[in-house]
Every structure is written in structure tokens, then in C-alpha cells.
Design a protein around this motif. Structure first.
Motif, PDB file in Angstrom:
ATOM      1  N   UNK A 186       8.370  14.037   2.859  1.00 12.49           N
ATOM      2  CA  UNK A 186       8.965  12.710   2.696  1.00 12.49           C
ATOM      3  C   UNK A 186      10.464  12.739   2.978  1.00 12.49           C
ATOM      4  N   UNK A 187      11.122  13.795   2.537  1.00  8.86           N
ATOM      5  CA  UNK A 187      12.552  13.948   2.820  1.00  8.86           C
ATOM      6  C   UNK A 187      12.806  13.950   4.311  1.00  8.86           C
ATOM      7  N   UNK A 236       0.811  -1.222   0.000  1.00  9.96           N
ATOM      8  CA  UNK A 236       0.000   0.000   0.000  1.00  9.96           C
ATOM      9  C   UNK A 236       0.844   1.271   0.000  1.00  9.96           C
ATOM     10  N   UNK A 237       2.103   1.150   0.383  1.00 19.83           N
ATOM     11  CA  UNK A 237       2.932   2.344   0.558  1.00 19.83           C
ATOM     12  C   UNK A 237       3.271   3.032  -0.758  1.00 19.83           C
ATOM     13  N   UNK A 238       3.330   2.303  -1.868  1.00 23.55           N
ATOM     14  CA  UNK A 238       3.759   2.910  -3.123  1.00 23.55           C
ATOM     15  C   UNK A 238       2.771   3.979  -3.603  1.00 23.55           C
ATOM     16  N   UNK A 239       1.477   3.667  -3.568  1.00 19.33           N
ATOM     17  CA  UNK A 239       0.479   4.668  -3.956  1.00 19.33           C
ATOM     18  C   UNK A 239       0.454   5.831  -2.981  1.00 19.33           C
ATOM     19  N   UNK A 251       1.525  11.471  -1.953  1.00 16.81           N
ATOM     20  CA  UNK A 251       2.160  12.485  -1.103  1.00 16.81           C
ATOM     21  C   UNK A 251       3.082  13.373  -1.936  1.00 16.81           C
ATOM     22  N   UNK A 252       3.756  12.787  -2.905  1.00 17.35           N
ATOM     23  CA  UNK A 252       4.656  13.565  -3.745  1.00 17.35           C
ATOM     24  C   UNK A 252       3.951  14.604  -4.592  1.00 17.35           C
ATOM     25  N   UNK A 253       2.640  14.426  -4.845  1.00 15.07           N
ATOM     26  CA  UNK A 253       1.863  15.379  -5.636  1.00 15.07           C
ATOM     27  C   UNK A 253       1.372  16.564  -4.810  1.00 15.07           C
ATOM     28  N   UNK A 254       1.445  16.443  -3.493  1.00 11.62           N
ATOM     29  CA  UNK A 254       0.975  17.513  -2.615  1.00 11.62           C
ATOM     30  C   UNK A 254       1.986  18.645  -2.534  1.00 11.62           C
ATOM     31  N   UNK A 255       1.501  19.834  -2.234  1.00  8.93           N
ATOM     32  CA  UNK A 255       2.404  20.950  -1.963  1.00  8.93           C
ATOM     33  C   UNK A 255       3.273  20.597  -0.760  1.00  8.93           C
ATOM     34  N   UNK A 256       4.551  20.747  -0.897  1.00  6.05           N
ATOM     35  CA  UNK A 256       5.481  20.443   0.181  1.00  6.05           C
ATOM     36  C   UNK A 256       5.587  18.948   0.486  1.00  6.05           C
TER      37      UNK A 256
END
Length: 473
Positions: free
Chosen positions: A272-273, A254-257, A262-267
Motif C-alpha cells: 500500500x505504501x 468498497x475500497x475501505x474493506x 490488504x493491511x492484514x496480509x504479509x507485506x
């Protein structure tokens, strides 16, 4: 009828195989498999001396042998110094036809392999054997043109980095050593694991007059073209996690989606970093996915029941420990934090790393990248349902584009099976091969591309259902 020595060699190989067996990088939809190729080339960027509490120090002398850069032409080209390690302490000598145990060097520093191949060292005194560890050209100190920078400069200087040239190096080294020692009657037994296992098997087929037999451990000689299903590797890795914990398997799946969203969200990339403690900001979620895929796959390859420093300092049964950490997080813990807690088993089990460099090859152009872009074209894929990894199909075009950009070369996906065989391998091995043992534990993801059934009386598959036979031997 088998000679006493042949019988002794068979016992050696059987013992080693049995003991080893029991001891024991995604876009969605389309993705290049070059990243996955690096799993086999996991040693290519290892420049440090072997160290750590679990590293056994064995005695050997370091020597160098002048090799031709191109064994298959008469062009005037520079030679290079091939490093090899040798121990003759227990050798019975030429008068008694003392055997030679010859490890086919993999894609890395040969001292590292020598430190992690204990059974060869331990059995050599019992059989009066000489031990030789030759280094593979273009790795470690065995650099053509005098330096890594020049050797890795471009496709022209890298063009002599092939398995065929490496095997010729081994054959010439053995021949010259035996001649210098007046040991022409001393039989040679080949050993190797992973890529080294492939080389051991191929060398026995290509140079049967050089070596009387080979032990090929975790040797995926069938991981080419359409000989085995491309999803085999990732299915075996996934099954290793599902076997320990279905909830752990599902969390990873489930983590990949979740990561992509999350990468598409602002910030989102910044968050994630921070969560995964990277030293610099993520440029894309694909980088994070590759980083995670690498950890899971390496853990499947090193899932030993004892602590090891083989790739990283790891506990016994590291997959079990990773899943324990993921599953034991308190209710309400984010999926990202669960994944981070788990993956630190691989990347930071000692707890000494403050931040992670996501790119473990900052200068690019590792030796294995070149090999994967030329002849080592291994298709990988991941299917929905059976795999915990993102779904993608093998895409040769993506590989070709990567290789043209990186090296200005096109991969030759059919070359290995043309050079060494693969299709109808049983008939070919039965007809033309002999004295090869393929040792595999089915928990090892590379076992899916190896020979898992006896082919003849002298080409034997030793398989352990719950075993692990990736290096070390």
C-alpha cells in the motif's frame, strides 16, 4: 423603517450571498471524531504566504493591536499583538458615516483569507467602505507569549484560545479603531465563512451594539450535540460523489474493506505504501483511510466550477475529474490503483509531488485540535447505505480519551450551545437576533449544520440547491 444605509447593507449581503452560491478523516465500528473536526480547521497549519496564479493580490496595510490575553478576568497577564489588515482607500470617512466591512478571521493566517475573499474587496469601493481583516488569536502572527512554541506548550498556555476570547478581541479592536478615527457613527458589517461565519453570526448575537449585521457563509452553528444528525456531513459529501458517478461512489465505498484486508496480509502495508507513493512506510491502514477521507471531504468543500488554489491547486469540478480518473482506468486495474489515480486530483493535480507525507501535522497540537478538544465538539458519524465512508457511530468517550492524552483536558460538548444557543434556535434567533444572513449551497457538506430556513424578516437563509458556499466568499 429601514434607513438608506440599512437597505444598502441588505443589498450588499444579498448580492454577495447570491453570487457566492451560484459561483460555484476510519476505523470500522468505533472511531474518534476529532479527525473529522480538522475539516473545519483546515487552515490551522497554513504558515505560507498565499501564492499561485489564481490568488488575487489586494492592497492593504498590516497593523498590530495590543490585546489582553484574558478579557474576562483582571489577573495580571501578558498582552499580545493581534495582527490586522486594513484598507481605507475607498472609505467615505467618518463625516459621511462610511461603513466598515469586518471579516471575522478564521483558524489560520489572515493574509490567506484576505486573498480569498474577493467580493468584500470588490464591493467596498461601491459603498465607500473600509475593509478590515483581523487575525484570530493563536493563528498566523497573532501569537500570545511571543511565539507559537510557547503559546502551544500545554493546556495552561492554550487555555485562552477560545471563540469567546476571539470575539472579544474583535469587539475591542472595532471599538478602539472607531474611537481613534472619530468614526463612532460608522456602521460595521460582519463577514465570515466556515468557522469565520460562525464567529460572524455569534458576534452579531453577542455584540449587537458593535455591528449592525452579519453575513455567515457556510456557518455550521448547529453542528453540536444532537441538534443535527451526526451523519449529515458525510452524507452530503457522499452524495456529491454519487451525483457524479455511481460507479465511482461504489469504488470508494468498497475500497475501505479492501484496504483493511490488504493491511492484514504479509507485506500488505509495504504494498500500500508503494501504491500510494508515500515517503515512508505506512504504520497502519487507519492512517491511509484518514488520508483518503480528508481528500474526499476537502474536495466536497471546494468543488467549484472553476480552477482554484483555495486549499490545493485544483481543476474545475474536481469531484467530476476524480471520478473520471477512477472510472476510466482500464479493466483489470486494482481498486487501490483506481483510488490512487483519483485521489491525486486533490493531492497532486500539478504532478509535481514525488511522494506524499501522510501526516500533514508532524508536530501535533494544532490550534484547531485544541479547539475541538475543548468547546468545538462536533459529533460525526457515518451510516451504511447513505455514506461511501466506513460505518462508525459517534463516540464521545473516544474523543475524551484522545483529548486527555493530547492536552490533558476533557471536551465540553454542551458549552457552545450554552454560550451561543442551538437548541430551539429558531425561537431564540427570532426573539433575540436580527440582521443575519446565512448563506449556503446544499452541495457544501457544512450546509447540513447551518441555518437553512428564514427565521424572521431580518434573519434570512439564502440557499442554493446546487450551490457551493464554503470559503472563499
Amino acid at each position: 423603517m429601514a434607513t438608506p444605509f440599512h437597505a444598502a447593507v441588505l443589498l450588499i449581503l444579498l448580492f454577495i450571498s447570491a453570487t457566492t452560491s451560484s459561483a460555484y478523516k476510519a476505523q470500522h465500528h468505533v472511531r474518534s471524531s476529532i479527525k473529522a473536526h480538522r475539516f473545519l480547521g483546515k487552515f490551522s497549519q497554513s504558515h505560507n504566504k498565499p501564492s499561485g496564479p489564481n490568488i488575487q493580490q489586494y492592497e492593504y496595510e498590516t497593523r498590530y493591536f495590543e490585546q489582553q490575553l484574558d478579557h474576562f478576568s483582571f489577573a495580571k497577564l501578558p498582552s499580545f499583538r493581534q495582527r490586522y489588515l486594513i484598507n481605507t482607500k475607498h472609505w467615505a470617512g467618518p463625516s459621511r458615516s462610511g461603513p466598515i466591512f469586518f471579516y471575522c478571521g478564521n483558524e489560520g493566517d489572515i493574509e490567506w483569507f484576505a486573498a480569498n475573499t474577493g467580493f468584500v474587496w470588490e464591493l467596498a469601493p461601491q459603498f465607500g467602505a473600509m475593509v478590515i481583516f483581523p487575525e484570530h488569536r493563536y493563528y498566523g502572527e497573532s501569537m500570545p507569549y511571543g511565539s507559537r512554541d510557547i503559546a502551544y506548550k500545554n493546556a495552561s498556555t492554550l487555555s485562552y484560545l477560545t471563540s469567546e476570547q476571539a470575539l472579544a478581541d474583535f469587539a475591542i479592536l472595532i471599538t478602539e479603531l472607531k474611537r481613534n478615527l472619530s468614526a463612532q457613527a460608522s456602521p460595521v458589517v460582519l463577514f465570515g465563512g466556515s468557522y469565520g461565519g460562525m464567529l460572524a453570526a455569534w458576534m452579531r448575537l453577542k455584540y449587537p451594539h458593535i455591528a449592525i449585521g452579519a453575513l455567515a457563509s457556510s456557518a455550521p452553528i448547529l453542528q453540536f450535540e444532537d441538534i443535527v444528525p451526526p451523519e449529515t456531513f458525510y452524507d452530503i459529501v457522499s452524495n456529491g460523489f454519487k451525483r457524479e458517478s455511481k460507479s465511482c461512489f461504489n469504488t470508494i465505498k468498497e475500497s475501505w474493506n479492501a484496504i483493511a484486508s490488504k493491511g492484514q496480509e504479509n507485506n500488505g502495508l509495504h504494498e500500500l505504501t508503494k501504491t500510494f507513493h508515500f515517503c515512508r512506510k505506512l504504520e497502519s491502514t487507519n492512517d491511509l483511510s484518514d488520508w483518503l477521507e480528508s481528500a474526499y471531504s476537502y474536495l466536497a468543500m471546494t468543488n467549484y466550477p472553476y480552477p482554484t488554489d483555495f486549499l490545493m491547486p485544483l481543476p474545475a469540478n474536481p469531484i467530476k475529474e476524480l471520478c473520471r480518473r477512477i472510472d476510466s482506468c482500464p479493466d483489470g486495474t486494482s481498486i487501490f490503483q483506481r483510488i490512487f489515480e483519483g485521489v491525486t486530483v486533490y493531492y497532486n493535480y500539478t504532478g509535481t509531488v514525488d511522494c506524499f507525507n501522510i501526516d500533514d501535522d508532524p508536530h501535533g497540537m494544532s490550534g484547531w485540535d485544541w479547539q475541538a478538544c475543548t468547546e468545538m465538539v462536533m459529533p460525526f458519524a457515518s451510516k451504511n447505505g447513505t455514506s461511501m465512508f466506513p460505518v462508525y457511530e459517534y463516540n464521545y468517550t473516544a474523543d475524551e480519551e484522545y483529548c486527555l492524552q493530547a492536552f490533558n483536558v476533557k471536551p465540553r460538548p454542551m458549552w457552545i450551545s450554552t454560550e451561543f444557543g442551538g437548541h430551539d434556535f429558531k425561537n431564540a434567533l427570532r426573539t433575540f437576533g436580527s440582521n443575519i444572513i446565512f448563506s449556503n449551497g446544499l452541495l457544501d457538506p457544512w450546509s447540513g449544520g447551518s441555518v437553512l430556513e428564514d427565521v424572521s424578516e431580518t434573519i434570512v437563509a439564502l440557499v442554493t440547491e446546487k450551490g457551493k458556499t464554503s470559503c472563499p466568499l
